[in-house]
Scaffold this motif. Structure first.
Motif, PDB file in Angstrom:
ATOM      1  N   LEU A   1       0.825  -1.209   0.000  1.00 44.87           N
ATOM      2  CA  LEU A   1       0.000   0.000   0.000  1.00 44.87           C
ATOM      3  C   LEU A   1       0.861   1.261   0.000  1.00 44.87           C
ATOM      4  O   LEU A   1       0.575   2.220  -0.715  1.00 44.87           O
ATOM      5  CB  LEU A   1      -0.936  -0.002   1.207  1.00 44.87           C
ATOM      6  CG  LEU A   1      -1.903   1.164   1.323  1.00 44.87           C
ATOM      7  CD1 LEU A   1      -2.844   1.193   0.126  1.00 44.87           C
ATOM      8  CD2 LEU A   1      -2.702   1.058   2.608  1.00 44.87           C
ATOM      9  N   ALA A   2       1.939   1.256   0.773  1.00 45.31           N
ATOM     10  CA  ALA A   2       2.833   2.418   0.809  1.00 45.31           C
ATOM     11  C   ALA A   2       3.503   2.631  -0.549  1.00 45.31           C
ATOM     12  O   ALA A   2       3.640   3.769  -1.005  1.00 45.31           O
ATOM     13  CB  ALA A   2       3.886   2.227   1.898  1.00 45.31           C
TER      14      ALA A   2
ATOM     15  N   ALA B   1       3.858   5.785  -5.521  1.00 46.39           N
ATOM     16  CA  ALA B   1       3.802   5.839  -6.990  1.00 46.39           C
ATOM     17  C   ALA B   1       2.700   6.786  -7.447  1.00 46.39           C
ATOM     18  O   ALA B   1       2.878   7.543  -8.410  1.00 46.39           O
ATOM     19  CB  ALA B   1       3.576   4.435  -7.552  1.00 46.39           C
ATOM     20  N   TYR B   2       1.573   6.754  -6.765  1.00 44.58           N
ATOM     21  CA  TYR B   2       0.461   7.656  -7.115  1.00 44.58           C
ATOM     22  C   TYR B   2       0.870   9.118  -6.917  1.00 44.58           C
ATOM     23  O   TYR B   2       0.639   9.948  -7.788  1.00 44.58           O
ATOM     24  CB  TYR B   2      -0.761   7.331  -6.254  1.00 44.58           C
ATOM     25  CG  TYR B   2      -1.865   8.346  -6.391  1.00 44.58           C
ATOM     26  CD1 TYR B   2      -2.674   8.376  -7.520  1.00 44.58           C
ATOM     27  CD2 TYR B   2      -2.092   9.292  -5.389  1.00 44.58           C
ATOM     28  CE1 TYR B   2      -3.681   9.315  -7.651  1.00 44.58           C
ATOM     29  CE2 TYR B   2      -3.095  10.221  -5.504  1.00 44.58           C
ATOM     30  CZ  TYR B   2      -3.895  10.239  -6.640  1.00 44.58           C
ATOM     31  OH  TYR B   2      -4.876  11.169  -6.755  1.00 44.58           O
TER      32      TYR B   2
ATOM     33  N   THR C   1       2.474  14.346  -9.066  1.00 41.12           N
ATOM     34  CA  THR C   1       3.419  15.463  -9.090  1.00 41.12           C
ATOM     35  C   THR C   1       3.905  15.718 -10.520  1.00 41.12           C
ATOM     36  O   THR C   1       3.973  16.872 -10.965  1.00 41.12           O
ATOM     37  CB  THR C   1       4.616  15.171  -8.163  1.00 41.12           C
ATOM     38  OG1 THR C   1       4.131  14.954  -6.845  1.00 41.12           O
ATOM     39  CG2 THR C   1       5.604  16.318  -8.165  1.00 41.12           C
ATOM     40  N   ARG C   2       4.235  14.630 -11.235  1.00 45.51           N
ATOM     41  CA  ARG C   2       4.675  14.796 -12.629  1.00 45.51           C
ATOM     42  C   ARG C   2       3.552  15.351 -13.497  1.00 45.51           C
ATOM     43  O   ARG C   2       3.790  16.183 -14.373  1.00 45.51           O
ATOM     44  CB  ARG C   2       5.162  13.465 -13.191  1.00 45.51           C
ATOM     45  CG  ARG C   2       6.525  13.072 -12.640  1.00 45.51           C
ATOM     46  CD  ARG C   2       7.047  11.819 -13.309  1.00 45.51           C
ATOM     47  NE  ARG C   2       6.235  10.686 -12.830  1.00 45.51           N
ATOM     48  CZ  ARG C   2       5.866   9.658 -13.575  1.00 45.51           C
ATOM     49  NH1 ARG C   2       6.215   9.585 -14.836  1.00 45.51           N
ATOM     50  NH2 ARG C   2       5.144   8.678 -13.062  1.00 45.51           N
TER      51      ARG C   2
ATOM     52  N   LYS D   1      -4.925   8.017 -16.384  1.00 48.21           N
ATOM     53  CA  LYS D   1      -6.268   7.430 -16.544  1.00 48.21           C
ATOM     54  C   LYS D   1      -6.237   5.921 -16.355  1.00 48.21           C
ATOM     55  O   LYS D   1      -7.110   5.355 -15.731  1.00 48.21           O
ATOM     56  CB  LYS D   1      -6.817   7.789 -17.919  1.00 48.21           C
ATOM     57  CG  LYS D   1      -7.254   9.221 -18.041  1.00 48.21           C
ATOM     58  CD  LYS D   1      -7.826   9.508 -19.414  1.00 48.21           C
ATOM     59  CE  LYS D   1      -8.246  10.967 -19.523  1.00 48.21           C
ATOM     60  NZ  LYS D   1      -8.779  11.276 -20.863  1.00 48.21           N
ATOM     61  N   VAL D   2      -5.223   5.250 -16.894  1.00 48.85           N
ATOM     62  CA  VAL D   2      -5.115   3.807 -16.735  1.00 48.85           C
ATOM     63  C   VAL D   2      -4.905   3.451 -15.271  1.00 48.85           C
ATOM     64  O   VAL D   2      -5.537   2.541 -14.756  1.00 48.85           O
ATOM     65  CB  VAL D   2      -3.958   3.259 -17.602  1.00 48.85           C
ATOM     66  CG1 VAL D   2      -3.670   1.808 -17.275  1.00 48.85           C
ATOM     67  CG2 VAL D   2      -4.267   3.423 -19.068  1.00 48.85           C
ATOM     68  N   SER D   3      -4.036   4.184 -14.601  1.00 45.00           N
ATOM     69  CA  SER D   3      -3.781   3.919 -13.176  1.00 45.00           C
ATOM     70  C   SER D   3      -5.030   4.163 -12.352  1.00 45.00           C
ATOM     71  O   SER D   3      -5.333   3.397 -11.441  1.00 45.00           O
ATOM     72  CB  SER D   3      -2.666   4.816 -12.653  1.00 45.00           C
ATOM     73  OG  SER D   3      -1.466   4.532 -13.336  1.00 45.00           O
ATOM     74  N   HIS D   4      -5.764   5.204 -12.663  1.00 44.45           N
ATOM     75  CA  HIS D   4      -6.959   5.522 -11.902  1.00 44.45           C
ATOM     76  C   HIS D   4      -8.031   4.446 -12.075  1.00 44.45           C
ATOM     77  O   HIS D   4      -8.736   4.111 -11.150  1.00 44.45           O
ATOM     78  CB  HIS D   4      -7.504   6.879 -12.322  1.00 44.45           C
ATOM     79  CG  HIS D   4      -8.715   7.295 -11.550  1.00 44.45           C
ATOM     80  ND1 HIS D   4      -8.652   7.639 -10.221  1.00 44.45           N
ATOM     81  CD2 HIS D   4     -10.015   7.402 -11.901  1.00 44.45           C
ATOM     82  CE1 HIS D   4      -9.874   7.930  -9.806  1.00 44.45           C
ATOM     83  NE2 HIS D   4     -10.714   7.798 -10.796  1.00 44.45           N
TER      84      HIS D   4
END
Length: 81
Positions: A47-48, A53-54, A59-60, A75-78
């Protein structure tokens, strides 16, 4: 398996089997506690890493909001969260 062993030790008559049964029971509880603790630590670590990574991705994306590659990855990560 633990319950079978406990039943076997309990079915034997004598004072020594009670002590052994108690020791096996305590040992089983300790092993279960260790396994649960290891699993909780693994989940917390995962989880950390995902949270880091999120935040790095966010930030980027904030630094370069018009970058199409970052938007697509975001969008893919979300969608997988």
């Amino acid at each position: 398996m633990v319950f079978t062993l406990l039943f076997f030790l309990q079915s034997n008559s004598g004072d020594s089997s009670v002590g052994i049964c108690f020791i096996v029971f305590i040992l089983a509880i300790v092993l279960i506690a260790i396994a649960v603790n290891a699993d909780a630590k693994k989940k917390a670590k995962t989880l950390a890493a995902a949270r880091d990574a999120y935040h790095n991705s966010l930030t980027r994306l904030k630094a370069n909001p018009t970058n199409a590659d970052l938007i697509r990855v975001s969008k893919v990560s979300h969608n997988h969260i």
